[in-house]
Design a protein around this motif. Sequence first.
Motif, PDB file in Angstrom:
ATOM      1  N   ALA A  47       3.171  -7.728  46.185  1.00  9.80           N
ATOM      2  CA  ALA A  47       4.274  -6.983  46.799  1.00  9.80           C
ATOM      3  C   ALA A  47       3.792  -5.582  47.148  1.00  9.80           C
ATOM      4  N   VAL A  48       4.423  -5.009  48.152  1.00  7.96           N
ATOM      5  CA  VAL A  48       4.113  -3.645  48.578  1.00  7.96           C
ATOM      6  C   VAL A  48       5.432  -2.895  48.698  1.00  7.96           C
ATOM      7  N   LEU A  49       5.467  -1.709  48.131  1.00 11.39           N
ATOM      8  CA  LEU A  49       6.649  -0.858  48.202  1.00 11.39           C
ATOM      9  C   LEU A  49       6.203   0.480  48.770  1.00 11.39           C
ATOM     10  N   CYS A  50       6.704   0.832  49.944  1.00  9.08           N
ATOM     11  CA  CYS A  50       6.373   2.109  50.568  1.00  9.08           C
ATOM     12  C   CYS A  50       7.490   3.104  50.261  1.00  9.08           C
ATOM     13  N   ILE A  51       7.110   4.239  49.743  1.00  5.25           N
ATOM     14  CA  ILE A  51       8.059   5.269  49.318  1.00  5.25           C
ATOM     15  C   ILE A  51       7.843   6.494  50.198  1.00  5.25           C
ATOM     16  N   GLY A  52       8.907   7.131  50.637  1.00  4.98           N
ATOM     17  CA  GLY A  52       8.795   8.344  51.430  1.00  4.98           C
ATOM     18  C   GLY A  52       9.966   9.262  51.178  1.00  4.98           C
ATOM     19  N   GLN A  53       9.904  10.402  51.809  1.00  5.79           N
ATOM     20  CA  GLN A  53      10.953  11.397  51.663  1.00  5.79           C
ATOM     21  C   GLN A  53      11.744  11.496  52.948  1.00  5.79           C
ATOM     22  N   ALA A  54      13.053  11.539  52.813  1.00  7.26           N
ATOM     23  CA  ALA A  54      13.932  11.788  53.957  1.00  7.26           C
ATOM     24  C   ALA A  54      14.624  13.121  53.700  1.00  7.26           C
ATOM     25  N   GLY A  55      14.265  14.113  54.461  1.00  7.74           N
ATOM     26  CA  GLY A  55      14.788  15.457  54.249  1.00  7.74           C
ATOM     27  C   GLY A  55      16.301  15.496  54.185  1.00  7.74           C
ATOM     28  N   GLY A  56      16.822  16.205  53.199  1.00  4.01           N
ATOM     29  CA  GLY A  56      18.256  16.382  53.053  1.00  4.01           C
ATOM     30  C   GLY A  56      18.953  15.305  52.247  1.00  4.01           C
ATOM     31  N   ARG A  57      18.293  14.216  51.938  1.00  9.31           N
ATOM     32  CA  ARG A  57      18.929  13.155  51.144  1.00  9.31           C
ATOM     33  C   ARG A  57      18.718  13.414  49.668  1.00  9.31           C
ATOM     34  N   VAL A  58      19.740  13.145  48.880  1.00  7.35           N
ATOM     35  CA  VAL A  58      19.644  13.341  47.437  1.00  7.35           C
ATOM     36  C   VAL A  58      19.672  12.018  46.682  1.00  7.35           C
ATOM     37  N   ASP A  59      19.918  10.927  47.381  1.00  6.64           N
ATOM     38  CA  ASP A  59      20.002   9.605  46.766  1.00  6.64           C
ATOM     39  C   ASP A  59      18.849   8.732  47.221  1.00  6.64           C
ATOM     40  N   LEU A  60      18.590   7.674  46.460  1.00  7.85           N
ATOM     41  CA  LEU A  60      17.632   6.649  46.862  1.00  7.85           C
ATOM     42  C   LEU A  60      18.306   5.823  47.949  1.00  7.85           C
ATOM     43  N   THR A  61      17.713   5.792  49.144  1.00  5.36           N
ATOM     44  CA  THR A  61      18.330   5.103  50.271  1.00  5.36           C
ATOM     45  C   THR A  61      17.292   4.253  50.985  1.00  5.36           C
ATOM     46  N   PRO A  62      17.226   2.966  50.656  1.00  3.93           N
ATOM     47  CA  PRO A  62      16.267   2.083  51.331  1.00  3.93           C
ATOM     48  C   PRO A  62      16.523   2.057  52.835  1.00  3.93           C
TER      49      PRO A  62
END
Length: 81
Positions: A47-62
């Motif tokens: 399995a592969v899980l790519c994680i990144g940052q979305a500016g301004g978001r405070v929650d985990l949002t797939p």
Amino acid sequence: MNPALQTIKSLAKTIAGAEIILLEIPTVFHKAGDVLEEKMAEHLPDAVLCIGQAGGRVDLTPERIAINQDDARIPDNEGQR
């Protein structure tokens, strides 16, 4: 600083018996996919899980659909649009 990378660095090296392999992918259009494909061929992960940052978001949002692999409204880290 890359907050997503800093977060995953805190993970254990194994979870439930599975080896965790960390990889920093360049935020450069057309390079990110190549690096990911190369490492996947090398490690053959289940399995592969790519994680990144979305500016301004405070929650985990797939993301439902990741559409900015090769273009975006702002330049990548090498100035490409």
